[in-house]
Design a protein around this motif. Structure first.
Motif, short mmCIF file in Angstrom:
data_model
loop_
_atom_site.label_atom_id
_atom_site.label_comp_id
_atom_site.label_asym_id
_atom_site.label_seq_id
_atom_site.Cartn_x
_atom_site.Cartn_y
_atom_site.Cartn_z
N HIS A 171 0.89 -1.29 -0.01
CA HIS A 171 0.02 -0.12 0.06
C HIS A 171 0.72 1.29 0.04
CE1 HIS A 171 -3.66 -2.38 0.62
NE2 HIS A 171 -3.13 -3.02 1.69
N ILE A 172 2.21 1.05 -0.46
CA ILE A 172 3.06 2.35 -0.32
C ILE A 172 2.55 3.40 -1.17
CG2 ILE A 172 5.35 3.15 -0.83
CD1 ILE A 172 6.35 0.11 0.29
N ALA A 173 2.30 2.91 -2.71
CA ALA A 173 1.87 4.04 -3.41
C ALA A 173 0.83 4.93 -3.12
CB ALA A 173 1.72 3.33 -4.93
N ALA A 174 -0.45 4.12 -2.64
CA ALA A 174 -1.54 4.86 -2.03
C ALA A 174 -1.05 5.82 -1.23
CB ALA A 174 -2.54 3.54 -1.83
N PHE A 175 -0.23 5.34 0.02
CA PHE A 175 0.01 6.36 0.90
C PHE A 175 0.63 7.60 0.46
CE2 PHE A 175 2.82 8.47 4.00
CZ PHE A 175 1.75 8.49 5.24
N GLU A 176 1.76 7.62 -0.66
CA GLU A 176 2.47 8.51 -1.12
C GLU A 176 1.59 9.51 -1.76
OE1 GLU A 176 6.79 7.94 -2.39
OE2 GLU A 176 5.97 6.06 -3.02
N PHE A 177 0.62 8.94 -2.62
CA PHE A 177 -0.02 9.98 -3.33
C PHE A 177 -1.05 10.62 -2.52
CE2 PHE A 177 1.00 7.32 -7.02
CZ PHE A 177 1.33 8.39 -7.79
N ARG A 178 -1.58 9.90 -1.26
CA ARG A 178 -2.63 10.57 -0.45
C ARG A 178 -1.79 11.50 0.29
NH1 ARG A 178 -7.42 8.01 0.05
NH2 ARG A 178 -7.42 6.02 -0.81
N ARG A 179 -0.69 11.15 0.68
CA ARG A 179 0.12 12.29 1.43
C ARG A 179 0.30 13.58 0.99
NH1 ARG A 179 6.46 11.89 3.53
NH2 ARG A 179 6.56 11.29 1.31
N LYS A 180 0.81 13.28 -0.38
CA LYS A 180 0.91 14.55 -1.21
C LYS A 180 -0.47 15.58 -1.46
CE LYS A 180 2.75 17.81 -4.17
NZ LYS A 180 3.53 18.87 -3.64
N ARG A 181 -1.43 14.67 -2.10
CA ARG A 181 -2.80 15.40 -2.20
C ARG A 181 -3.34 15.81 -0.94
NH1 ARG A 181 -8.15 13.25 -2.95
NH2 ARG A 181 -9.39 14.17 -4.72
N ALA A 182 -3.16 15.45 0.01
CA ALA A 182 -3.59 16.12 1.26
C ALA A 182 -2.84 17.30 2.05
CB ALA A 182 -3.64 14.89 2.54
N GLY A 183 -1.93 17.58 1.23
CA GLY A 183 -0.85 18.71 1.74
C GLY A 183 0.02 18.32 2.85
N HIS A 184 0.43 17.20 2.90
CA HIS A 184 1.32 16.68 4.07
C HIS A 184 2.56 16.14 3.71
CE1 HIS A 184 -1.61 17.33 7.44
NE2 HIS A 184 -2.73 16.90 6.59
#
Length: 352
Positions: free
Chosen positions: A221-234
């Motif tokens: 689930h690494i890719a999902a986290f990386e994109f979510r972190r960026k998209r969320a502004g974190h």
């Protein structure tokens, strides 16, 4: 006598030094700095997990919510204790970042999920197919919000049920260092070896300015986290200030030394409180938090003398009966000293 929260403590001196050392020259941004590479190697070594992947964010809410969102679909549910931080204190962030998933609240004494209740909740979830939310993930908290801890075998029993249901397990480790000290476990023994897939490793409550690590022991689930972190502004651009904190925190066992101080202070305070007739400890004081029941008049007496701590829940009727018992929460941190503890206990005795 400030026992309000371990969030109120200052950063540890070693962390201040590390930030000053990092504050020179130009370095790559967004996590491409050399310190992040060093940190990843160090965490893999500490956790005995050569394939672990590490990401940093600035807050515990972001760490928990983004971690859970990486493994739970919008039509899923996160099984968690009703007193867990993800349920009580994240303002709906897990539901928001997952795109609308549900939280299924599971009971158990002292904020620890009871395996029998989890088994029942798993069996009752998703039985009507598309008409129900489906099992999405399990989220545990160690140390818990009531200052108790899960032992490794207790975690293993719960993650085994999660595996049988084909869902991953997230561990909210905002006070993971305190749990390690309390259980005398190694990082591996309290995480991936007992079935934890994702760990949010806290630092802010234990001496950092503001940095939390999200560790994936299962890389799917690494890719999902990386994109979510960026998209969320974190995803921090000046990421070096996160990695510098976390690297200094974990080097030379500083994180464990700081947690040891907090736990020892709480143990001393709890032992003193047990000897006071008007006070009752509500939960086992295993980490760095103490919950105690005392008359409203005693709480008022302590606060008038400068004691700072929370009533949980807040007093609904400050003018109510003096003998009514209310629950106070005392939290010790890495710099809680004996003078504060002695003064608090002396005031408790003076009330008698």
């Amino acid at each position: 006598m400030n026992f309000a929260s371990d969030n109120t403590s200052p950063a540890a001196p070693g962390i201040v030094d590390a930030l000053l050392a990092a504050n020179t020259g130009c370095v790559p941004s967004y996590g491409a700095e050399h310190a992040m590479d060093e940190l990843t190697v160090l965490i893999r070594d500490l956790f005995e997990s050569p394939q672990a992947n590490v990401f940093l964010v600035g807050t515990g809410t972001a760490a928990n919510a983004l971690a859970v969102a990486s493994v739970c679909p919008p039509w899923g549910t996160v099984f968690c204790h009703r007193e867990s931080h993800v349920n009580q204190d994240e303002c709906g962030a897990p539901e928001f970042f997952t795109g609308g998933s549900k939280l299924t609240l599971v009971d158990g004494d002292h904020a620890r999920i009871d395996s029998r209740h989890l088994q029942r909740a798993l069996e009752e979830t998703g039985c009507l197919g598309v008409h129900n939310v489906q099992p999405g993930s399990l989220s545990l908290t160690n140390a818990t919000e009531f200052g108790t801890v899960y032992m490794p075998d207790e975690i293993s029993a719960l993650t085994s049920l999660a595996r049988d249901a084909d869902i991953p397990t997230h561990l909210d480790g905002a006070r993971f260092a305190n749990a390690l000290i309390a259980t005398a476990s190694t990082p591996a023994e309290l995480s991936w070896r007992v079935g934890i897939d994702i760990l949010t490793l806290g630092g802010t409550k234990n001496g950092l300015f503001g940095a939390e690590a999200v560790i994936f022991f299962n890389p799917s689930h690494i890719a999902a986290f990386e994109f979510r972190r960026k998209r969320a502004g974190h995803l921090h651009s000046k990421h070096r200030y996160l990695s510098a904190q976390m690297l200094a925190y974990l080097q030379d066992d500083l994180w464990l030394k700081l947690a040891q101080r907090a736990n020892a202070a709480a143990s001393t305070l709890a032992n003193g409180l047990r000897a006071i007739p008007s006070i009752t400890l509500i939960h086992p004081a295993q980490a760095n938090m103490i919950f105690f029941s005392a008359p409203r008049s005693l709480h008022r007496f302590l606060r008038e003398r400068g004691a700072v701590y929370y009533l949980l829940p807040p007093d609904p009727d400050p003018d109510g009966a003096e003998e009514a018992c209310l629950t106070g929460r005392l939290v010790c941190n890495w710099q809680t000293d004996s003078d504060s503890i002695d003064s608090f206990l002396d005031h408790c005795r003076d009330y008698q």
